[in-house]
Write an enzyme that holds these catalytic residues in place. Sequence first.
Site, short mmCIF file in Angstrom:
data_model
loop_
_atom_site.label_atom_id
_atom_site.label_comp_id
_atom_site.label_asym_id
_atom_site.label_seq_id
_atom_site.Cartn_x
_atom_site.Cartn_y
_atom_site.Cartn_z
N SER A 223 7.44 -7.95 -4.47
CA SER A 223 6.04 -7.54 -4.39
C SER A 223 5.06 -8.89 -4.50
CB SER A 223 5.49 -6.56 -5.24
OG SER A 223 4.24 -6.37 -4.96
N ASP A 450 6.73 1.45 3.03
CA ASP A 450 6.12 0.91 1.98
C ASP A 450 4.59 1.23 2.10
OD1 ASP A 450 5.19 -0.89 0.02
OD2 ASP A 450 6.89 -2.07 0.28
N HIS A 479 8.35 0.96 -2.82
CA HIS A 479 7.88 -0.16 -2.85
C HIS A 479 8.79 -1.00 -4.13
CE1 HIS A 479 5.31 -3.79 -3.03
NE2 HIS A 479 5.00 -3.56 -4.37
#
Length: 516
Positions: A223, A450, A479
């Site tokens: 991320s 995602d 994610h």
Amino acid sequence: MTWNAVLTSATRTVAVLAAVTITVTAVAGPVRADANDLGGYERQRLFWHTCQRDSADQPGAELDQAGASCTELTVPLDYARPRGATITLALSRLAATDTARRVGVLLLNTGGPGAPGMSDVLPIRQWLGDVGATFDLIGLDPRFVGRSTPLDCGWPTGTLSRSAGPDRASFDRLIAFERDLAARCARRGGDLLPHVTTRNTARDMDLLRAVLGESKLSYLGYSYGTYLGAVYLQMFPERADRVVLDSAVDPAGYGARVLREAGPANEVALRDWADWVARHHDRYGLGGTGQQVLAVLDGIWAAATRRSLRVGEYRVDRQSLPFLLLNRLSDDRDESHADLAQTVQVLRQAATTGSATPTASMADTLSFLLTGAESATGSAQAAILCGDVPVSRDPGDYWRDIRQHHASEPRFGELTRAINPCAFWPQGPRERPTVVGNAVPALIVQSTGDTRTIYRHGQAMHRALTGSRLLTLRDARIHGVFGNYGNACVDGAVIAYLADGRLPATDLECVSTASR
């Protein structure tokens, strides 16, 4: 709105240690450096010790039980003035046990920004299997996060995010709220804010590499951690060894408005969730078709627009409701779907009877969103984002953006496109945003569904890093893929790369086998 850290509990709660007053000290002891010279810092000696600080420190106890050790690294507050004030960074280490095949150091970052990283070594060692034993795994609390000279602005929330709500009056309330968040950081962060940046964290990473005596650094980032990794590759390309970037950010689109394009993906995810709930109507009673489930949700939406809903000790209104929904849409597995279904059951009861008792996970999320229990998380997150990339300071730009996309993003656009405290930050970024573009090898992992860092953002990272390979997981909405999702195809490809350091000859694709 930004991302959750990948390695949080199923609720949204991030374990944050009690905030302490920020202190900075003049350089002293063994750390000495002339201007623009980090030699003194690089020669400092790390003293490894047990991780638990007191009987209430459960994360530290778990690290000790796993055989980890912890230490503190001294770094300059301002790398342009290394003889000035310093701060300390906290880190953990699970040392390589297969010393005969030891590769080196693997530094971890599971996102945020603003999430502590010391405990990340524990699940990731398990995910890595045998190859994990060939690395010293390092979990770092980035500067001003967790135990690393934490920044806490005294916010009444754990996040910089709120929905703009249904009309201009609610948007004006949001402006006042976000302006207040920025003012709190200006008062309590003071002169520290210009130094809370991704570029400085990348400098910290390279200083840590040098202190550990490593010529190169391997890295696994999720991320926001993919952006941090890309910045490190841009600033220190010759120092990178094996690099995995999972659920990647578009480096050209990174900033406080990084979720601005994520509304449509979350609208799709909500419809997918509604279809799942309809297939389990006997359990949740929210409707026998996806449309019926969404109609129930629209009724809750209308009720929260008229008045706030009493949920336990909390009040949920139109400006907090979208966060509760979006929070659980980044994972398409049954557990996450069920958690959101239970949340909607509670909200329906509150809307129809006047009050309801939240589930445990919902209470954790509401505490995060509506109290200052995790102020330090939101404070650090905002400081990093606002310190990295400038945003518009004109509230009208955000309002027009929301209204222009309302038809295609009716539930989430008012959250993902909303104004945030960076529009009122006391000063702009000290350095220009990093332009990522190089040929350093890296493996980028991305799921097609995602909802936080959408698939085309991973493709953009792949284009920016011309020496990279893209590993795509199709038919999945998740994610944080490697290890977290349990896809054998993805996990095998990542482990193979970390084991031998050779990227796949071409981009790869895996297919999800998760049930819907």
